[in-house]
Scaffold this motif. Sequence first.
Motif, PDB file in Angstrom:
ATOM      1  N   ILE A   1     -38.938 -34.670 -33.237  1.00 47.59           N
ATOM      2  CA  ILE A   1     -39.397 -35.752 -34.115  1.00 47.59           C
ATOM      3  C   ILE A   1     -38.644 -37.043 -33.804  1.00 47.59           C
ATOM      4  O   ILE A   1     -39.242 -38.123 -33.696  1.00 47.59           O
ATOM      5  N   ALA A   2     -37.317 -36.945 -33.659  1.00 49.66           N
ATOM      6  CA  ALA A   2     -36.519 -38.135 -33.342  1.00 49.66           C
ATOM      7  C   ALA A   2     -36.921 -38.721 -31.995  1.00 49.66           C
ATOM      8  O   ALA A   2     -37.066 -39.947 -31.846  1.00 49.66           O
TER       9      ALA A   2
ATOM     10  N   LEU B   1     -40.392 -40.382 -32.347  1.00 49.44           N
ATOM     11  CA  LEU B   1     -40.309 -41.661 -33.069  1.00 49.44           C
ATOM     12  C   LEU B   1     -39.788 -42.756 -32.147  1.00 49.44           C
ATOM     13  O   LEU B   1     -40.302 -43.884 -32.143  1.00 49.44           O
ATOM     14  N   PHE B   2     -38.761 -42.440 -31.378  1.00 47.33           N
ATOM     15  CA  PHE B   2     -38.247 -43.402 -30.394  1.00 47.33           C
ATOM     16  C   PHE B   2     -39.332 -43.771 -29.392  1.00 47.33           C
ATOM     17  O   PHE B   2     -39.535 -44.954 -29.072  1.00 47.33           O
TER      18      PHE B   2
ATOM     19  N   ILE C   1     -42.650 -43.559 -29.690  1.00 48.81           N
ATOM     20  CA  ILE C   1     -43.776 -44.271 -30.292  1.00 48.81           C
ATOM     21  C   ILE C   1     -43.418 -45.729 -30.567  1.00 48.81           C
ATOM     22  O   ILE C   1     -44.161 -46.653 -30.213  1.00 48.81           O
ATOM     23  N   VAL C   2     -42.266 -45.947 -31.203  1.00 49.41           N
ATOM     24  CA  VAL C   2     -41.874 -47.313 -31.587  1.00 49.41           C
ATOM     25  C   VAL C   2     -41.674 -48.178 -30.351  1.00 49.41           C
ATOM     26  O   VAL C   2     -42.262 -49.275 -30.230  1.00 49.41           O
TER      27      VAL C   2
ATOM     28  N   SER D   1     -32.135 -37.466 -28.145  1.00 45.16           N
ATOM     29  CA  SER D   1     -33.481 -37.939 -28.477  1.00 45.16           C
ATOM     30  C   SER D   1     -33.920 -39.042 -27.521  1.00 45.16           C
ATOM     31  O   SER D   1     -35.100 -39.113 -27.151  1.00 45.16           O
TER      32      SER D   1
END
Length: 336
Positions: free
Chosen positions: A105-106, A109-110, A112-113, A207
């Motif tokens: 997940i971490a 998120l990295f 995607i952003v 991550s």
Amino acid sequence: MLMKRYIIKRLLLLIPVLFGVSIIVFVVVRLAPGDPARILAGEHASPEYVEAMRTKWQLDKPLYIQYLVWLRNLLRGDLGRSIATRSPVLEEILQRFPATLELSIAAMLFAIVVGIAAGVTAAVKQYSFWDYFSMTGALFGVSMPVFWLGLMLMFIFGLELDWLPVSGRIDVGVNLKVITGLYLLDSLLTLNKTAFLSALSHLILPSIALGTIPMALIARMTRSAMLEVIRQDFIRTERAKGLPEKMVIYKHALKNALIPIVTVIGMEFGLLLGGAILTETVFSWPGLGRYTVDAVYARDYPAIQGAVLFIAFVFVVVNLATDVLYAYLNPRIRYQ
């Protein structure tokens, strides 16, 4: 109703997929050289004890009989017991999976952003310095081996600068009440600031290492999709209405470009959840990937079979969730 029928159909397709995976894994594991009965008994065990282990674990039966016995137990929810630890495989997998889930997940998120931001910037400012910089960075991101990037991050930020820890999930001596197995979430639920900061610091480097390749793929796909959308007539119409450029780009253009981006995100997230083997090994992260590697080294048949089957199940479920998300993002999609 159509969507419900599609979801049921995809769920039913899980059965032959997992059945095929189980056969392949079962056969491939047993093609590896070496005597599993000898591994079970120990290097210096007597021949009698080796034969006793062979009989106990039914390794003396034909291969198809061994598979049918394992399949029968699998249908009961029993993945067998680990040869190395003698513990139930399913129990060990469920203990390790939260660590992989948190890391995935971490990392996503990295990815995607940073990936979407870089892709949108590159598309809006096509042929500019930012376009070339973003796409060059994406090229390097796709090309860099995960283990090499992980080692470089450990060397620079862990050893040279001493900013971040390089192994484990939390500092030794930090007490944390485990509720979900996700350390960041558990520390927030228990209002444990020390544990939260410790878990977060341990999560940053792995991550980033794990999320670099998905980030690069998302950036390239975002740029391509955005370039196609911003050239369409409805974007010109929105600009002609006098809407702010940010609203045109992020509310209208990006929303219509999300379908191919979601495809990449779904596939990459499924792969990450399947077990970040190299990342978890480099950073000594106690997740499903490292568990699988340890099982392979130990020739732990039940653990290998259970882990791979669980990985396949997670990957297919994530792909199903991605397909369902398509309809939410684009109601014009209809599944037959």
